[in-house]
Design a protein around this motif. Structure first.
Motif, PDB file in Angstrom:
ATOM      1  N   ASN A 174       0.819  -1.210   0.000  1.00  0.00           N
ATOM      2  CA  ASN A 174       0.000   0.000   0.000  1.00  0.00           C
ATOM      3  C   ASN A 174       0.855   1.264   0.000  1.00  0.00           C
ATOM      4  N   TRP A 175       1.962   1.225   0.754  1.00  0.00           N
ATOM      5  CA  TRP A 175       2.823   2.410   0.845  1.00  0.00           C
ATOM      6  C   TRP A 175       3.424   2.750  -0.522  1.00  0.00           C
ATOM      7  N   LEU A 176       3.829   1.710  -1.291  1.00  0.00           N
ATOM      8  CA  LEU A 176       4.388   1.949  -2.613  1.00  0.00           C
ATOM      9  C   LEU A 176       3.306   2.455  -3.566  1.00  0.00           C
ATOM     10  N   TYR A 177       2.120   1.912  -3.436  1.00  0.00           N
ATOM     11  CA  TYR A 177       0.974   2.336  -4.240  1.00  0.00           C
ATOM     12  C   TYR A 177       0.714   3.828  -4.031  1.00  0.00           C
ATOM     13  N   GLU A 178       0.697   4.270  -2.765  1.00  0.00           N
ATOM     14  CA  GLU A 178       0.431   5.665  -2.451  1.00  0.00           C
ATOM     15  C   GLU A 178       1.576   6.564  -2.887  1.00  0.00           C
ATOM     16  N   ASP A 179       2.826   6.120  -2.671  1.00  0.00           N
ATOM     17  CA  ASP A 179       3.983   6.925  -3.072  1.00  0.00           C
ATOM     18  C   ASP A 179       3.984   7.165  -4.581  1.00  0.00           C
ATOM     19  N   PHE A 180       3.701   6.125  -5.337  1.00  0.00           N
ATOM     20  CA  PHE A 180       3.688   6.277  -6.791  1.00  0.00           C
ATOM     21  C   PHE A 180       2.596   7.261  -7.221  1.00  0.00           C
ATOM     22  N   LYS A 181       1.424   7.136  -6.625  1.00  0.00           N
ATOM     23  CA  LYS A 181       0.314   8.028  -6.990  1.00  0.00           C
ATOM     24  C   LYS A 181       0.669   9.478  -6.700  1.00  0.00           C
ATOM     25  N   LYS A 182       1.318   9.736  -5.565  1.00  0.00           N
ATOM     26  CA  LYS A 182       1.696  11.102  -5.205  1.00  0.00           C
ATOM     27  C   LYS A 182       2.704  11.667  -6.194  1.00  0.00           C
ATOM     28  N   GLU A 183       3.735  10.887  -6.530  1.00  0.00           N
ATOM     29  CA  GLU A 183       4.757  11.373  -7.456  1.00  0.00           C
ATOM     30  C   GLU A 183       4.183  11.596  -8.850  1.00  0.00           C
ATOM     31  N   PHE A 184       3.313  10.709  -9.291  1.00  0.00           N
ATOM     32  CA  PHE A 184       2.700  10.850 -10.612  1.00  0.00           C
ATOM     33  C   PHE A 184       1.875  12.134 -10.664  1.00  0.00           C
ATOM     34  N   CYS A 185       1.063  12.374  -9.639  1.00  0.00           N
ATOM     35  CA  CYS A 185       0.226  13.581  -9.609  1.00  0.00           C
ATOM     36  C   CYS A 185       1.081  14.838  -9.534  1.00  0.00           C
ATOM     37  N   ASN A 186       2.180  14.776  -8.796  1.00  0.00           N
ATOM     38  CA  ASN A 186       3.067  15.941  -8.696  1.00  0.00           C
ATOM     39  C   ASN A 186       3.626  16.328 -10.055  1.00  0.00           C
ATOM     40  N   LEU A 187       4.024  15.344 -10.849  1.00  0.00           N
ATOM     41  CA  LEU A 187       4.565  15.641 -12.168  1.00  0.00           C
ATOM     42  C   LEU A 187       3.485  16.131 -13.128  1.00  0.00           C
ATOM     43  N   LEU A 188       2.223  15.863 -12.807  1.00  0.00           N
ATOM     44  CA  LEU A 188       1.116  16.392 -13.610  1.00  0.00           C
ATOM     45  C   LEU A 188       0.691  17.778 -13.138  1.00  0.00           C
ATOM     46  N   ASP A 189       1.366  18.277 -12.078  1.00  0.00           N
ATOM     47  CA  ASP A 189       0.948  19.532 -11.437  1.00  0.00           C
ATOM     48  C   ASP A 189      -0.478  19.423 -10.919  1.00  0.00           C
ATOM     49  N   GLN A 190      -0.813  18.212 -10.441  1.00  0.00           N
ATOM     50  CA  GLN A 190      -2.114  17.963  -9.846  1.00  0.00           C
ATOM     51  C   GLN A 190      -1.918  17.558  -8.392  1.00  0.00           C
ATOM     52  N   SER A 191      -2.885  17.903  -7.554  1.00  0.00           N
ATOM     53  CA  SER A 191      -2.799  17.497  -6.158  1.00  0.00           C
ATOM     54  C   SER A 191      -3.070  16.004  -6.037  1.00  0.00           C
ATOM     55  N   TYR A 192      -2.545  15.413  -4.963  1.00  0.00           N
ATOM     56  CA  TYR A 192      -2.730  13.983  -4.727  1.00  0.00           C
ATOM     57  C   TYR A 192      -4.218  13.655  -4.605  1.00  0.00           C
ATOM     58  N   LYS A 193      -4.959  14.490  -3.890  1.00  0.00           N
ATOM     59  CA  LYS A 193      -6.406  14.363  -3.811  1.00  0.00           C
ATOM     60  C   LYS A 193      -7.024  15.419  -4.717  1.00  0.00           C
ATOM     61  N   SER A 194      -8.200  15.160  -5.228  1.00  0.00           N
ATOM     62  CA  SER A 194      -8.829  16.117  -6.127  1.00  0.00           C
ATOM     63  C   SER A 194      -9.135  17.412  -5.380  1.00  0.00           C
ATOM     64  N   SER A 195      -9.077  18.517  -6.112  1.00  0.00           N
ATOM     65  CA  SER A 195      -9.348  19.823  -5.507  1.00  0.00           C
ATOM     66  C   SER A 195     -10.763  19.890  -4.957  1.00  0.00           C
ATOM     67  N   LEU A 196     -11.698  19.233  -5.638  1.00  0.00           N
ATOM     68  CA  LEU A 196     -13.093  19.271  -5.205  1.00  0.00           C
ATOM     69  C   LEU A 196     -13.274  18.566  -3.871  1.00  0.00           C
ATOM     70  N   SER A 197     -12.699  17.369  -3.721  1.00  0.00           N
ATOM     71  CA  SER A 197     -12.862  16.631  -2.466  1.00  0.00           C
ATOM     72  C   SER A 197     -12.162  17.360  -1.318  1.00  0.00           C
ATOM     73  N   THR A 198     -11.006  17.975  -1.581  1.00  0.00           N
ATOM     74  CA  THR A 198     -10.298  18.730  -0.544  1.00  0.00           C
ATOM     75  C   THR A 198     -11.121  19.938  -0.109  1.00  0.00           C
ATOM     76  N   THR A 199     -11.702  20.630  -1.076  1.00  0.00           N
ATOM     77  CA  THR A 199     -12.507  21.812  -0.764  1.00  0.00           C
ATOM     78  C   THR A 199     -13.738  21.446   0.053  1.00  0.00           C
ATOM     79  N   VAL A 200     -14.419  20.377  -0.345  1.00  0.00           N
ATOM     80  CA  VAL A 200     -15.614  19.944   0.382  1.00  0.00           C
ATOM     81  C   VAL A 200     -15.255  19.525   1.804  1.00  0.00           C
ATOM     82  N   GLU A 201     -14.169  18.764   1.956  1.00  0.00           N
ATOM     83  CA  GLU A 201     -13.767  18.300   3.282  1.00  0.00           C
ATOM     84  C   GLU A 201     -13.397  19.461   4.187  1.00  0.00           C
ATOM     85  N   ALA A 202     -12.677  20.446   3.647  1.00  0.00           N
ATOM     86  CA  ALA A 202     -12.324  21.625   4.436  1.00  0.00           C
ATOM     87  C   ALA A 202     -13.566  22.439   4.772  1.00  0.00           C
ATOM     88  N   GLY A 203     -14.491  22.535   3.813  1.00  0.00           N
ATOM     89  CA  GLY A 203     -15.723  23.281   4.053  1.00  0.00           C
ATOM     90  C   GLY A 203     -16.574  22.663   5.146  1.00  0.00           C
TER      91      GLY A 203
END
Length: 385
Positions: free
Chosen positions: A254-283
């Motif tokens: 699981n740790w490797l799965y999550e690490d890969f997802k984070k690095e892939f999203c970073n190179l896409l200039d995208q957040s690890y979690k979607s902006s919409l879900s982060t905004t809703v959770e913070a709201g």
């Protein structure tokens, strides 16, 4: 806290419900016993050829039911459960105000940007068909789906990782190795390390050594400790479950799965979690204290519409603490495109204009205001937030 009072009320209702269920089972057992007793009387009379009045048996059964009064036995527990449920609903309504319209503000949304955020959220969740349908329904151009292809590639690689197949991940990491190195990422080393461990797990010691020489040796100069820990695994061939570096040999990736997802999203200039879900959770966290304040300000909603910042402090979890801008500690001004943050050789950061003033437009070195290091302005590197 409100959450504790809600939990206490819920626990009380749960307890009453359990008591009511137990009472129902007790009454049902009592009725069953009376019915079985009546049946036994009828069957025993039939087997002995004795004459029995079925009406008298049914009359006795009716009397037993009347004396037992099953409905009366259930009225008390049912009434207590109803009272508990009514109180619980009132506590919920008081603590969780369902009318969130008070926090609404008139705001002109950029519909195109909002649609892109929603579509991106679906692609973040691998809901590609839904994302495509949303783009069609929103009448966005096909260019809005340009983010779909990278996420499809990411989830295909993640699926392979889930089944312990590292080849797609390694192929991708090799093609972007320069970008990963610039970020200081160790993802490629981790992938090679796990592939090495898998070869050891299969018992191919010679193959594992050859793989280490070809793939792990290049990292020795910068990550010697990590390489040494990986190489130790070969000493535990056939008994990897006892290897001290359990995170490397564990079948749970699981740790490797999550690490890969984070690095892939970073190179896409995208957040690890979607902006919409982060905004809703913070709201969700920010809304309760804001609604409390607006309830106090009842009748002054016009003031809320004109406020330029939140009227009260709202504490969010640390995971919502983002640094999207940089404030220069010398000039106390936010960085801009013309005045970006620069990393000095000592590791501290100032804005470009502050460094220019302190270095007399890069004509001389100066001392860092936070440590005694001598700084050469020409060696400062721009940071991107």
């Amino acid at each position: 806290m409100e959450l504790n009072s809600i939990k206490d009320a819920f626990d009380r209702v749960t307890k009453k419900q359990k008591l009511y269920s137990s009472k129902i089972e007790e009454v049902i057992d009592q009725i069953s016993q009376e019915i079985e007793k009546a049946l036994d009387n009828i069957q025993s009379a039939s087997s002995s050829d004795s004459v029995i009045d079925h009406r008298s048996v049914l009359s006795e059964l009716h009397t037993s039911f009347h004396n037992a009064a099953p409905l009366t036995q259930l009225e008390g527990p049912q009434k207590e459960l109803n009272v508990g449920l009514t109180k619980y609903v009132k506590i919920l309504e008081k603590s969780c105000n369902p009318d969130i319209s008070k926090a609404y503000r008139n705001f002109d949304f950029d519909i195109h940007t909002l649609n892109q955020i929603i579509a991106s959220h679906f692609y973040h969740q691998a809901l590609f068909d839904i994302g495509d349908q949303f783009i069609r329904d929103a009448r966005e151009s096909e260019a809005a789906a340009v983010m779909k292809s990278p996420f499809q590639q990411m989830f295909q690689i993640l699926e392979a990782i889930w089944y312990h197949d590292l080849r797609p991940a390694l192929n991708w990491a090799n093609t972007v190795s320069d970008k990963l190195s610039q970020r200081g990422s160790t993802l490629l080393l981790k992938l090679h390390a796990m592939e090495f461990v898998e070869i050891v797990r299969r018992g191919n010691t010679n193959e594992a050594l050859d793989y280490a020489r070809a793939k792990l040796a290049p990292f020795a100069s910068t990550h010697m400790d990590d390489v040494q820990k990986v190489m130790v695994c070969i000493l535990w061939s056939g008994k990897l479950d006892r290897c001290p570096y359990i995170h490397l040999v564990s079948p749970n990736w699981n740790w490797l799965y999550e690490d890969f997802k984070k690095e892939f999203c970073n190179l896409l200039d995208q957040s690890y979690k979607s902006s919409l879900s982060t905004t809703v959770e913070a709201g969700v966290q920010a809304l309760p204290p804001l609604l409390k304040f607006l309830n106090v300000m009842e009748g002054k909603r016009q003031e809320w519409q004109t406020m330029t910042e939140l009227p009260i402090p709202v504490e969010l979890d640390s995971k919502f603490h983002f640094h999207s801008i940089f404030i220069c500690p010398v000039s106390k001004e936010p960085s801009t495109e013309d005045n970006p943050p620069l990393l000095m050789s000592c590791g501290h950061v100032l804005c470009k204009q502050s460094i220019a003033k302190m270095s007399k437009n890069s004509t001389k070195s100066f001392k860092c205001p936070y440590c005694p290091s001598d700084i050469d302005a020409a060696q400062c590197m721009q940071l991107y937030f």
